[in-house]
Design an enzyme around this catalytic site. Structure first.
Site, PDB file in Angstrom:
ATOM      1  CG  HIS A   1      65.675  30.739  53.084  1.00  0.00           C
ATOM      2  ND1 HIS A   1      65.165  29.586  52.883  1.00  0.00           N
ATOM      3  CD2 HIS A   1      67.153  31.243  54.237  1.00  0.00           C
ATOM      4  CE1 HIS A   1      65.936  29.087  53.964  1.00  0.00           C
ATOM      5  NE2 HIS A   1      67.549  30.183  54.473  1.00  0.00           N
TER       6      HIS A   1
ATOM      7  CG  ASP B   1      64.913  28.408  49.261  1.00  0.00           C
ATOM      8  OD1 ASP B   1      64.957  29.120  50.402  1.00  0.00           O
ATOM      9  OD2 ASP B   1      65.908  27.236  48.938  1.00  0.00           O
TER      10      ASP B   1
ATOM     11  CG  ASP C   1      67.876  27.243  57.021  1.00  0.00           C
ATOM     12  OD1 ASP C   1      67.717  28.557  57.162  1.00  0.00           O
ATOM     13  OD2 ASP C   1      68.653  26.432  56.904  1.00  0.00           O
TER      14      ASP C   1
ATOM     15  CD  GLU D   1      69.759  30.573  52.487  1.00  0.00           C
ATOM     16  OE1 GLU D   1      70.345  30.893  52.449  1.00  0.00           O
ATOM     17  OE2 GLU D   1      69.790  29.525  52.814  1.00  0.00           O
ATOM     18  CD  GLU D   2      68.716  26.402  52.571  1.00  0.00           C
ATOM     19  OE1 GLU D   2      70.030  25.758  52.571  1.00  0.00           O
ATOM     20  OE2 GLU D   2      68.004  26.336  53.998  1.00  0.00           O
TER      21      GLU D   2
ATOM     22  CG  ASP E   1      68.998  31.849  57.227  1.00  0.00           C
ATOM     23  OD1 ASP E   1      68.335  30.868  57.646  1.00  0.00           O
ATOM     24  OD2 ASP E   1      69.610  31.490  55.811  1.00  0.00           O
TER      25      ASP E   1
ATOM     26  CG  HIS F   1      70.857  22.619  56.465  1.00  0.00           C
ATOM     27  ND1 HIS F   1      71.941  22.809  55.641  1.00  0.00           N
ATOM     28  CD2 HIS F   1      69.463  23.620  56.136  1.00  0.00           C
ATOM     29  CE1 HIS F   1      71.440  23.636  54.930  1.00  0.00           C
ATOM     30  NE2 HIS F   1      70.339  24.402  55.533  1.00  0.00           N
TER      31      HIS F   1
END
Length: 464
Positions: A85, A87, A116, A150-151, A174, A434
């Site tokens: 992903h 995003d 990520d 995805e997020e 991921d 994150h």
């Protein structure tokens, strides 16, 4: 191991680092939709860049209505896919480098999305490039599927698979190596309460907010109050948080601004963070606020507060596969009409989501509770063909046993009939997703590309 393919991967590494850096420079945080750009301008730019990269490398590419896309190699046979992903979650605070600088230094690629999931996704694309350059005969097809939501909600892959076929097997880079064969169920609940214009208290709340996303431990929260009275100031000066969050305040024109600073962490491991919202609720619960705000604060502080295991919600528990349930109090917001918060729950695979939701609604009364984004648990039998193939490839490339793991995070492996998470985090490495200063070691990106190149070789040439 196909040594020719492995040598090609190593010859492409500098180009791979450059392209991963370029992709990190794009701020692909979800924003307002536009025609052909369902998740906003930045996300659309990242998808366009990745597809053009695939095209430059000689692959067939397809943009599926701006929701997702794919890079494909092979004409016939069974379909194997790798889902990445593009995003990212908001950058947040506390960075020592530009979060969108795509900086390469000290042996790492730095920036939001480096780990990520942009860096690993680019590594996978170059792994497929190595197989193509090797010119080995192939019997099957491989796709690198590029998600863009995805997020936030997974609308990208939902839309994609309404238009495109699902692979027989799939993996996603991921999570972590060796192999994640089970993932907790994930659900986000929105908790809300309507404001009461006639509600009054000694102290008026002018501002109340914290957190960036439900799946991130909030590292900051703020409340603005008026008037500034001696009793409130005395409570503030003697207040001590129970989670080591830091509290600052300032006064101006009879207004008191209270700011709390914690530590961010992934929502799947809330115990590793310091929740700023929880600490702010702790301070506010005994103030003479308007009745609507006071009720909202009291319920959240009492039933969730500093807890990350759901004990006061009475949903705490574990199973023998994925372990403990976790709760992350991710965001809180106030406007003229409503008070809102979100919680992100990761629950064991043998839980009943319906029964859990019923209990949460009872526990949080009189607040309204609405389930939002829900991903059921994932479980792939350890004896499956996919697990066997991945284990052989991993052990061959690392000389380490392919231990089967579980996790609380949610990956695109759930979007396909049979999929698991496979990398990119190597054993012993620190996970920075994150968090401020997100990064991935350059040598680890190379390792990811080498492992995936041999996996593509197996699935394209030997898989029957």
């Amino acid at each position: 191991m196909n040594e020719k393919i492995d040598k090609i991967v190593l010859s492409l590494k500098e180009e791979m680092f450059k392209e991963a850096s370029n992709l990190v420079k794009i701020r692909s945080v979800q924003s307002d939709a536009a025609p052909g750009k369902p998740f906003g301008e930045g996300v659309a730019q990242a998808l366009d860049y990745a597809l053009k990269l695939g095209e430059r490398l000689g692959f067939r590419v397809k943009n599926v209505d701006g929701y997702a896309g794919h890079i494909e190699y092979g004409e016939t046979g069974k379909l194997f896919a790798v889902l990445g992903h593009l995003d990212v979650v908001p950058e947040g605070e506390g960075w020592s480098v530009d979060p969108y600088g795509g900086i390469i230094k000290d042996g790492y690629l730095w920036g939001r999305g480096a780990a990520d999931n942009k860096g690993p996704t680019v590594a996978v694309i170059y792994a497929l490039k190595a197989v193509k350059e090797a010119g080995v005969p192939i019997r099957n097809r491989a796709r690198v599927i590029l998600g863009t939501d995805e997020e936030s909600g997974w609308e990208c892959v939902k839309h994609y698979f309404e238009k495109e076929e699902k692979p027989v097997y799939a993996v996603t880079p991921d999570a972590a190596f060796p192999i994640i064969y089970a993932e907790k169920g994930i659900i986000t609940y929105k908790i809300s309460m309507k404001r009461n214009p006639s509600s009054s208290g000694k102290i008026k709340v002018l501002r109340f907010e914290g957190g960036d996303a439900s799946n991130v431990v909030p590292q900051s929260a703020v409340m603005e109050l008026s008037p500034v009275d001696d009793e409130t100031m005395q409570k503030l000066k003697t207040f001590r948080t129970r989670n080591n969050a830091r509290v600052d305040w300032s006064t101006e024109n009879d207004r008191l601004v209270v700011r709390v600073y914690g530590k961010s962490a992934h929502g799947s491991t809330p115990e590793k963070g310091i929740n700023a919202i929880a600490a702010l609720l702790d301070f506010l619960r005994d103030l003479d606020l308007s009745e609507d705000v006071k009720t909202f604060v009291r319920v959240l502080a009492t039933k969730i507060g500093y807890e990350t295991d759901g004990s006061s919600l009475r949903i705490a528990g574990r199973d023998c596969v994925v372990g403990d349930l976790t709760v992350n109090l991710g965001t809180v917001r106030m406007n003229d009409e409503t008070l809102e918060a979100t919680i992100n729950i990761r629950y064991p695979i043998y839980y009943s989501e319906a029964m859990m939701a019923r209990q949460i609604r009872e526990a949080l009364k009189p607040l309204d509770v609405e389930g939002e984004h829900h991903l059921p648990p994932l479980f792939v039998p350890p004896d499956s063909e996919l697990i066997k193939i991945l284990s052989e490839v991993y052990t061959e490339m690392t000389n380490q046993p392919a231990t089967l793991l579980t996790m609380g995070g949610g990956t695109y492996a759930r979007a396909v009939p049979c999929g698991v998470a496979f990398g990119p985090l190597l054993p012993g490495r620190e996970g920075t997703e994150h968090q401020p200063d997100e990064r991935i070691a350059l040598e680890d990106l190379v390792t990811v590309a080498r492992i995936y190149a041999q996996l593509f070789y197996r699935m394209l040439t030997l898989w029957e």
